[in-house]
Design an enzyme around this catalytic site. Sequence first.
Site, PDB file in Angstrom:
ATOM      1  N   SER A  66       0.717  -1.140  -0.029  1.00 52.68           N
ATOM      2  CA  SER A  66       0.182  -0.038   0.050  1.00 52.68           C
ATOM      3  C   SER A  66       0.973   1.195   0.061  1.00 52.68           C
ATOM      4  O   SER A  66       0.393   2.058   0.094  1.00 52.68           O
ATOM      5  CB  SER A  66      -0.992  -0.014   1.248  1.00 52.68           C
ATOM      6  OG  SER A  66      -0.419  -0.298   2.456  1.00 52.68           O
ATOM      7  N   THR A 198      -0.817   3.418   5.184  1.00 53.12           N
ATOM      8  CA  THR A 198       0.362   4.500   4.744  1.00 53.12           C
ATOM      9  C   THR A 198       1.524   4.516   5.689  1.00 53.12           C
ATOM     10  O   THR A 198       1.464   4.231   7.053  1.00 53.12           O
ATOM     11  CB  THR A 198      -0.575   6.067   5.025  1.00 53.12           C
ATOM     12  OG1 THR A 198      -1.659   6.021   3.956  1.00 53.12           O
ATOM     13  CG2 THR A 198       0.597   6.900   4.557  1.00 53.12           C
ATOM     14  N   THR A 216       1.731   7.050   0.097  1.00 52.35           N
ATOM     15  CA  THR A 216       0.866   5.951   0.076  1.00 52.35           C
ATOM     16  C   THR A 216       0.447   5.657  -1.270  1.00 52.35           C
ATOM     17  O   THR A 216       0.578   6.613  -2.107  1.00 52.35           O
ATOM     18  CB  THR A 216      -0.316   6.201   1.042  1.00 52.35           C
ATOM     19  OG1 THR A 216      -1.157   5.134   0.971  1.00 52.35           O
ATOM     20  CG2 THR A 216      -1.180   7.352   0.636  1.00 52.35           C
ATOM     21  N   ARG A 226      -9.558  10.049  -6.941  1.00 48.59           N
ATOM     22  CA  ARG A 226      -9.647   9.970  -5.236  1.00 48.59           C
ATOM     23  C   ARG A 226      -8.303  10.127  -4.769  1.00 48.59           C
ATOM     24  O   ARG A 226      -7.240   9.688  -5.061  1.00 48.59           O
ATOM     25  CB  ARG A 226     -10.274   8.552  -5.038  1.00 48.59           C
ATOM     26  CG  ARG A 226     -10.323   8.662  -3.242  1.00 48.59           C
ATOM     27  CD  ARG A 226      -9.278   7.998  -2.594  1.00 48.59           C
ATOM     28  NE  ARG A 226      -9.509   7.779  -1.413  1.00 48.59           N
ATOM     29  CZ  ARG A 226      -8.555   7.327  -0.263  1.00 48.59           C
ATOM     30  NH1 ARG A 226      -7.255   7.388  -0.528  1.00 48.59           N
ATOM     31  NH2 ARG A 226      -9.034   7.098   0.946  1.00 48.59           N
ATOM     32  N   VAL A 227      -8.220  11.299  -3.782  1.00 52.27           N
ATOM     33  CA  VAL A 227      -7.060  11.717  -3.331  1.00 52.27           C
ATOM     34  C   VAL A 227      -7.439  11.265  -1.856  1.00 52.27           C
ATOM     35  O   VAL A 227      -8.606  11.634  -1.025  1.00 52.27           O
ATOM     36  CB  VAL A 227      -6.663  13.081  -3.322  1.00 52.27           C
ATOM     37  CG1 VAL A 227      -5.609  13.527  -2.251  1.00 52.27           C
ATOM     38  CG2 VAL A 227      -6.223  13.247  -4.721  1.00 52.27           C
ATOM     39  N   GLY A 228      -6.642  10.507  -0.892  1.00 53.05           N
ATOM     40  CA  GLY A 228      -6.911  10.512   0.419  1.00 53.05           C
ATOM     41  C   GLY A 228      -6.581  11.666   1.491  1.00 53.05           C
ATOM     42  O   GLY A 228      -6.244  12.735   1.062  1.00 53.05           O
ATOM     43  N   ASP A 229      -6.272  11.205   2.681  1.00 53.29           N
ATOM     44  CA  ASP A 229      -5.766  12.302   3.655  1.00 53.29           C
ATOM     45  C   ASP A 229      -4.328  12.363   3.636  1.00 53.29           C
ATOM     46  O   ASP A 229      -3.858  13.383   4.025  1.00 53.29           O
ATOM     47  CB  ASP A 229      -6.056  11.690   5.015  1.00 53.29           C
ATOM     48  CG  ASP A 229      -5.913  10.420   5.420  1.00 53.29           C
ATOM     49  OD1 ASP A 229      -5.338   9.582   4.542  1.00 53.29           O
ATOM     50  OD2 ASP A 229      -5.367   9.959   6.543  1.00 53.29           O
ATOM     51  N   THR A 249      -2.882   7.392   9.465  1.00 52.59           N
ATOM     52  CA  THR A 249      -3.178   6.120   8.759  1.00 52.59           C
ATOM     53  C   THR A 249      -4.444   5.429   8.993  1.00 52.59           C
ATOM     54  O   THR A 249      -5.153   5.763   9.900  1.00 52.59           O
ATOM     55  CB  THR A 249      -2.045   5.150   8.743  1.00 52.59           C
ATOM     56  OG1 THR A 249      -2.462   4.071   7.704  1.00 52.59           O
ATOM     57  CG2 THR A 249      -2.022   4.379  10.209  1.00 52.59           C
ATOM     58  N   GLY A 250      -5.255   5.184   7.696  1.00 47.64           N
ATOM     59  CA  GLY A 250      -6.429   4.569   7.954  1.00 47.64           C
ATOM     60  C   GLY A 250      -7.555   5.212   6.490  1.00 47.64           C
ATOM     61  O   GLY A 250      -6.860   5.265   5.565  1.00 47.64           O
ATOM     62  N   GLY A 252      -8.819   7.459   4.950  1.00 48.91           N
ATOM     63  CA  GLY A 252      -8.514   8.573   4.793  1.00 48.91           C
ATOM     64  C   GLY A 252      -9.716   9.629   4.370  1.00 48.91           C
ATOM     65  O   GLY A 252      -9.687  10.817   4.459  1.00 48.91           O
TER      66      GLY A 252
HETATM   67  N1  ASP Z   1      -4.867   6.931   4.799  1.00 49.02           N
HETATM   68  C1  ASP Z   1      -4.625   6.265   3.435  1.00 49.02           C
HETATM   69  C2  ASP Z   1      -5.676   6.789   2.446  1.00 49.02           C
HETATM   70  O1  ASP Z   1      -6.792   6.690   2.912  1.00 49.02           O
HETATM   71  C3  ASP Z   1      -4.585   4.989   3.460  1.00 49.02           C
HETATM   72  C4  ASP Z   1      -4.134   4.336   4.695  1.00 49.02           C
HETATM   73  O2  ASP Z   1      -3.316   4.915   5.436  1.00 49.02           O
HETATM   74  O3  ASP Z   1      -4.590   3.134   5.234  1.00 49.02           O
HETATM   75  O4  ASP Z   1      -5.448   7.204   1.237  1.00 49.02           O
END
Ligand code: ASP
Length: 338
Positions: A66, A198, A216, A226-229, A249-250, A252
Site C-alpha cells: 500500500s 500509509t 501511500t 480520489r485523493v486520501g488524507d 493512517t487509515g 482517509g
Molecule cells: N490513509 C490512506 C488513504 O486513505 C490509506 C491508509 O493509511 O490506510 O489514502
Amino acid sequence: MLLVLLVPTLTALLPFGHAALPLVINTWAFKNASAAAWRALLSGGSVLDAVEQGCARCQVEQCDGSVGYGGSPDESGETTLDAMIINGDTMEVGAVADLRRIKNAIGVARAVMEHTDHTLLVGESASVFAENMGFIAEDLTTNKSVNILSQWLKGNCQPNYRKNVFPDPSQSCGPYKPRAAVRAKKRPRHGNVRSHDTIGVVALDRNGHLAAGTSTNGLTHKVPGRVGDSPIVGAGAYADSSAGGAAATGDGDVMMRFLPSFLAVELMRAGADPSAACETALSRIKRHYSGFFGAIICANTTGHYGAACNKVPGFSQFHFVVSDSESGSPLLKSVDCI
Ligand code: ASP
C-alpha cells in the site's frame, strides 16, 4: 534508594514512551523504513532527510502493498500515489496527490517544497513537474496490481465506493449514471484493514527540529482521481517544532474531514501527553463514524511519543516503530485500540 527502585517501575507505567533524542517514529511495522530514516540522521542529514528516506524506503519495498508502485489499483487498474512532507521549523510543505507514472512520490513532494512556492500539485500536471525535475516516468503497474483488478472485475466490482448511481454499484460494475440521491442510513464503510496502509514518519533531532511526512498509494478500487488524507496538511501529517508532530493512517476519506494530525499537535501544544493527544484526535472522528479504521502516532518536542487506534473487527492493536539514540535500532511497539 526508594526513588531509584521506583523509577523503572514508573517508567514502565507511563502511558507513553520517552525517547533519547533524536527520535524517529513511524506508522506500522515498517522497520526498514525506520532504519533508513535513522541512518539519514546519523550520517548528518536533517529531519527532512530522515522523513524522506524513511518514506522512500517503503516506496521501494512496496510496504504492505500500500506504499509505492504496483499496489491499490483504482477502478481502471492504475496505481496513483499521494505523499507529503512538512518542515516543522518553517512550516513549509510540499505534497503531491494522484501522482501518476513516478515511483518516488515523497521525493516529488520534497521537490514541490524546495522548487516551488506551492504546497500541493496533483494528477498529470504533478507528473509533468516531476519529469521536469528529473524524476523518471515509468509504468507503476505490476502483475500483482493487474491481478487485483481482474479479481475485482470478476467479483462484480466489489467493494465499490460509488453511491446513488445506476446500475446499483453494490451489485454491478459501471459505467454508472447518477440517480436521485437516497437519504439512507449511514452506510457501513467498505475499507477493510487490508485495503490500505500509509507510511507516516515523524522525526525530531537533538536541536528540536521536527519534520513529518507520508507516502501511500491510497485505497484499492478507489474511483480514479480520489485523493486520501495522506497528502493533506493536518490530516495525513503535521509538524510544528514548537508543539509536536503527528501522522495518521487509515480510512482517509473519513479521517481527512477531521484533520486529526493537526488536532493532535494542537492538543500537545496545550499540554496533552502524546498518547492522550492521539486518542482525543481519534475520538473526535469516532463520534461521527464509530466504525472507521484508523490510527495515529504523536510525538512532542521533548521526545515523548504515543499512538492510538480505533478498534474495529480485525484491528485491535496497532503497530508502530521507534528509533532513538538509546535503542540505536528500530523497536517495534504496539498500542491497544480504543
Ligand atoms: N490513509 C490512506 C488513504 O486513505 C490509506 C491508509 O493509511 O490506510 O489514502
